[in-house]
Design a protein around this motif. Structure first.
Motif, short mmCIF file in Angstrom:
data_model
loop_
_atom_site.label_atom_id
_atom_site.label_comp_id
_atom_site.label_asym_id
_atom_site.label_seq_id
_atom_site.Cartn_x
_atom_site.Cartn_y
_atom_site.Cartn_z
N ARG A 391 -49.42 50.61 -6.32
CA ARG A 391 -50.65 50.77 -7.10
C ARG A 391 -50.40 50.58 -8.59
NH1 ARG A 391 -52.81 56.30 -4.07
NH2 ARG A 391 -53.36 55.30 -2.09
N ALA A 392 -49.25 50.02 -8.93
CA ALA A 392 -48.93 49.80 -10.35
C ALA A 392 -49.95 48.88 -10.97
CB ALA A 392 -47.53 49.20 -10.48
N ASP A 393 -49.97 48.90 -12.28
CA ASP A 393 -50.93 48.09 -13.01
C ASP A 393 -50.86 46.63 -12.56
OD1 ASP A 393 -52.74 47.94 -15.54
OD2 ASP A 393 -51.30 46.30 -15.75
N VAL A 394 -52.01 46.07 -12.23
CA VAL A 394 -52.03 44.71 -11.68
C VAL A 394 -51.52 43.69 -12.69
CG1 VAL A 394 -53.85 45.15 -10.02
CG2 VAL A 394 -54.46 44.47 -12.34
N VAL A 395 -51.69 43.94 -13.97
CA VAL A 395 -51.19 43.01 -14.97
C VAL A 395 -49.67 42.96 -14.95
CG1 VAL A 395 -51.02 42.52 -17.44
CG2 VAL A 395 -53.22 43.17 -16.45
N GLU A 396 -49.05 44.15 -14.80
CA GLU A 396 -47.59 44.18 -14.72
C GLU A 396 -47.10 43.46 -13.47
OE1 GLU A 396 -47.13 45.54 -18.26
OE2 GLU A 396 -45.41 45.22 -16.94
N TYR A 419 -52.34 36.45 -5.81
CA TYR A 419 -51.25 37.36 -5.48
C TYR A 419 -51.64 38.82 -5.75
CZ TYR A 419 -46.82 39.84 -6.02
OH TYR A 419 -45.81 40.75 -5.92
N ILE A 420 -52.35 39.06 -6.86
CA ILE A 420 -52.73 40.45 -7.19
C ILE A 420 -54.12 40.79 -6.65
CG2 ILE A 420 -51.27 40.51 -9.23
CD1 ILE A 420 -53.81 40.08 -10.92
N ASP A 421 -54.66 39.87 -5.85
CA ASP A 421 -55.95 40.10 -5.18
C ASP A 421 -57.08 40.33 -6.19
OD1 ASP A 421 -57.28 42.34 -2.64
OD2 ASP A 421 -57.52 40.18 -2.94
N ARG A 422 -57.14 39.49 -7.20
CA ARG A 422 -58.22 39.53 -8.18
C ARG A 422 -58.78 38.13 -8.36
NH1 ARG A 422 -56.84 44.01 -7.35
NH2 ARG A 422 -56.74 45.81 -8.77
N SER A 423 -59.98 38.04 -8.87
CA SER A 423 -60.56 36.72 -9.13
C SER A 423 -59.88 36.13 -10.37
CB SER A 423 -62.06 36.81 -9.36
OG SER A 423 -62.34 37.42 -10.62
N PRO A 424 -59.75 34.80 -10.46
CA PRO A 424 -59.11 34.17 -11.62
C PRO A 424 -59.75 34.55 -12.95
CG PRO A 424 -59.33 32.58 -9.84
CD PRO A 424 -60.09 33.80 -9.42
N SER A 425 -61.08 34.61 -12.99
CA SER A 425 -61.76 34.92 -14.25
C SER A 425 -61.49 36.37 -14.67
CB SER A 425 -63.26 34.68 -14.11
OG SER A 425 -63.81 35.49 -13.09
N TYR A 426 -61.51 37.30 -13.71
CA TYR A 426 -61.25 38.70 -14.02
C TYR A 426 -59.79 38.89 -14.46
CZ TYR A 426 -60.76 43.76 -13.43
OH TYR A 426 -60.51 45.09 -13.64
N PHE A 427 -58.87 38.23 -13.77
CA PHE A 427 -57.46 38.33 -14.12
C PHE A 427 -57.21 37.76 -15.52
CE2 PHE A 427 -53.08 38.32 -14.23
CZ PHE A 427 -52.53 37.04 -14.25
N SER A 428 -57.87 36.65 -15.85
CA SER A 428 -57.71 36.04 -17.18
C SER A 428 -58.18 37.00 -18.27
CB SER A 428 -58.49 34.73 -17.24
OG SER A 428 -58.35 34.12 -18.50
N THR A 429 -59.29 37.70 -18.01
CA THR A 429 -59.81 38.68 -18.97
C THR A 429 -58.84 39.84 -19.14
OG1 THR A 429 -62.08 38.10 -18.37
CG2 THR A 429 -61.74 40.19 -19.50
#
Length: 498
Positions: A391-396, A419-429
Motif C-alpha cells: 500500500r506504499a505511495d503509488v508514486v514511489e 503497473y500502479i493501476d492508475r490512469s495515465p492522466s491521473y498518474f501524470s498529475t
C-alpha cells in the motif's frame, strides 16, 4: 517514343496523370486515356501502348482473363493503382506483371519518377533489342513473379539486398531512400510486406567484401537522418547459379538472423541458413531447477540461467521457433509459481499475458529475455512485500518501476500507469504534484545520469552507451545529453582522458 495508356474511372485522376506527363516533359509519344475496361481493350488492340497505368478497382470479375491475355500478347509495362491496401490487390498486380503498385492517393513526385523510369526502361529495352538482335522476352524486367514462382527467371548469379525496418509502416520511407541512393549498380526494388528486396543487375560483379562494405555504408547513411532501426541482408551469389526464386528463398531465411543479432546490423550470406535443432521443452530436471530458483527467490541464479541458455554470439544459431517454444515452457513454470503464491490477479495477470505475447512475436531474442527477467523480478517483489508495503505511495512504486526499466527504449507513461493501476492522466498529475517533474523529465534524467557514468567509467562507444541507456539513436542521444549536461558525450570522455 513509347506511348502510355491511363485507365481510371475517375476523370480527375486521368487528367491529373496526363497533366504530369505533359508538364514534366516525360517523353511519351502519345497519351491515351480510358474510362471503362471496354475502352482499355479497344486502346490496347488499336494502339498497343508500351506503358499502361490501370486502376485495379475498375476491372470486373469477368474481364481479368481478357486483360491478362492482352498483357501476355503485347507485353506492356504495367503500373497498377488501387485505393485498397489488401493482399488480394497486390496479388492481382503480380498477375499482371506489374512494374509498380500505387496506393491512392499517391504523390505527384512519385508518379512522375515512376513514369519517367518506365519510359526510360522501354527506350533502353528497345535499344538493347536492336543492338543485340534479341526479342523483348529476354529484356523483361525482374518482377514479383520471378521472386515467388520457380523457373520464370533463368538460372544466374543474382546478388540480392533484403532490407527490413523494425516498424514495417515506415518501409515507404526506406523505399524512397533506396530510390534516391547513388548505387554504383542500381538494383531493381521490389517492396514486400515484411521487407524491401533489391535485385542487382546480373552483370554486376559484387564480391562478399563489396556487399559488406555497401551494406555498412547504406546502414550508416540511413541512420544519419533516420531513427528507425534497420536490418540488412546482402546475398552473395558469386559461387553458384540458380533461379531468382531459389535465391530469394535462401536469402529471405536470413532475415530471421536478426532474432539473435538485433537491428542496425549487416549480414552477408551465400546460402540457406543452417539452423541448429534443439529440444524446445524443459527436461524434468530443468523444471525442478526452475521451481527451486523461484521458491528461493534467487534472482542472480535465475538471470544467469537465462543468459547461459539464451544468449548466442556465434553461428550456427538454434531455429528461432524452437527457442520461442522453449521460452513458453519456462513461462509455464512461472505460471505455476504465480498460482501457488496467489499472484494470478491483475495487474500481474495482465503482465503475464503481455510477456507471453512478447515471447511469441518480439523480433529480438535479447528483448524477450529482458522482459522475462523483469517480470520474474516483479513476481518476486510481489511475493515478498508485506501488505503495508503493497500500500506504499503509488508514486514511489512508479519511480522504482521506472528506475528498474529506464534502459528499455519502449518504456512509456501508459505502461508505468498500468503497473500502479492508475490512469495515465491521473498518474501524470500525481508525478507533477509530488515530484515536480514530468514522466519524460524523470526518465531522461535517469538515462543521462547512467550515460554519464558509462562514458566516464567504461570504454564503450557512444553508440553502445546510447543503446544501453535506452536511446535508440546515437545522434538523438548526443543532442539530449548536451541539453542536460552542457557538453557532448565525446567531449566529456575527452575531458576524462586529460
Amino acid at each position: 517514343m513509347p506511348s502510355i495508356l491511363i485507365a481510371d474511372r475517375d476523370q480527375n485522376e486521368r487528367i491529373g496523370i496526363g497533366w504530369l506527363v505533359n508538364s514534366y516533359a516525360i517523353p511519351y509519344d502519345k497519351v491515351h486515356s480510358a474510362r471503362t475496361m471496354e475502352d482499355v481493350f479497344e486502346m490496347m488492340e488499336a494502339h498497343t501502348p508500351e506503358v499502361i497505368c490501370i486502376e485495379l478497382d475498375m476491372i470486373g470479375r469477368g474481364q481479368w482473363d481478357r486483360l491478362k491475355l492482352l498483357v501476355d500478347q503485347y507485353r506492356p509495362t504495367v503500373v497498377v493503382t488501387t485505393s485498397e491496401a489488401t493482399f488480394e490487390r497486390a496479388m492481382q498486380g503480380i498477375g499482371l506483371y506489374a512494374r509498380d503498385l500505387w496506393l491512392k492517393p499517391q504523390t505527384p513526385e512519385y508518379i512522375r519518377r515512376i513514369l519517367t523510369r518506365c519510359c526510360q526502361e522501354r527506350l533502353d529495352r528497345k535499344r538493347m533489342s536492336e543492338e543485340k538482335g534479341t526479342g523483348s522476352d529476354n529484356a523483361r524486367d525482374v518482377s514479383y513473379l520471378d521472386l515467388f514462382f520457380p523457373g520464370l527467371a533463368q538460372a544466374k548469379s543474382y546478388s540480392l539486398m533484403l532490407a527490413q525496418l523494425e516498424d514495417p509502416k515506415r518501409h515507404p520511407e526506406l523505399l524512397r531512400f533506396f530510390e534516391e541512393y547513388p548505387f554504383r549498380d542500381k538494383p531493381d526494388l521490389l517492396p514486400l510486406g515484411e521487407a524491401i528486396v533489391g535485385v542487382f543487375p546480373m552483370d554486376a560483379v559484387l564480391s562478399p567484401s563489396t556487399l559488406h562494405q555497401m551494406g555498412k555504408r547504406l546502414l550508416m547513411d540511413w541512420e544519419a537522418n533516420n531513427d528507425a532501426p534497420l536490418f540488412l541482408v546482402m546475398y552473395d551469389a558469386s559461387n553458384h547459379e540458380q533461379s531468382l526464386n531459389e535465391t530469394y528463398a535462401e536469402a529471405s531465411q536470413s532475415l530471421q538472423v536478426r532474432f539473435f543479432k538485433g537491428y542496425r546490423q549487416v549480414t552477408v550470406v551465400d546460402n540457406r541458413v543452417n539452423w541448429t535443432m534443439i529440444d524446445p521443452f524443459l527436461t524434468p530436471a530443468e523444471q525442478r531447477t526452475w521451481v527451486e530458483m523461484l521458491d528461493e527467490g534467487n534472482r542472480e541464479e535465475l538471470k544467469q540461467w537465462l543468459y547461459t541458455h539464451f544468449f548466442y554470439k556465434e553461428e550456427p544459431f538454434p531455429e528461432p521457433g524452437l527457442l520461442r517454444i522453449r521460452l513458453t515452457s519456462i513461462l509455464a513454470q512461472i505460471r505455476r509459481y504465480m498460482i501457488s503464491r496467489g499472484l494470478d490477479s491483475a495487474p500481474l495477470e495482465e503482465e503475464y499475458h503481455r510477456v507471453f505475447e512478447t515471447i511469441l512475436y518480439s523480433p529480438i531474442l535479447y528483448r524477450i529475455v529482458v522482459e522475462l527477467l523483469l517480470f520474474i523480478n516483479q513476481l518476486l517483489d510481489a511475493a515478498h512485500h508485506s501488505v503495508d508495503e503493497s500500500r506504499a505511495d503509488v508514486v514511489e512504486q512508479a519511480i522504482r518501476y521506472i528506475e528498474g526499466r529506464y534502459t528499455d527504449p519502449a518504456l512509456r507513461l501508459e505502461e508505468v500507469a498500468r503497473y500502479i493501476d492508475r490512469s495515465p492522466s491521473y498518474f501524470s498529475t500525481l508525478l507533477a504534484q509530488k515530484q515536480g517533474s514530468s514522466f519524460r523529465q524523470i526518465l531522461t534524467s535517469l538515462r543521462v545520469k547512467e550515460a554519464r557514468r558509462l562514458l566516464l567509467e567504461t570504454s564503450l562507444s557512444v553508440q553502445e552507451v546510447a543503446e544501453r541507456c535506452g536511446f535508440i539513436n546515437a545522434n538523438y542521444f548526443s543532442k539530449i545529453f548536451k541539453e542536460k549536461t552542457g557538453t557532448t558525450p565525446r567531449l566529456l570522455r575527452n575531458q576524462k582522458k586529460r
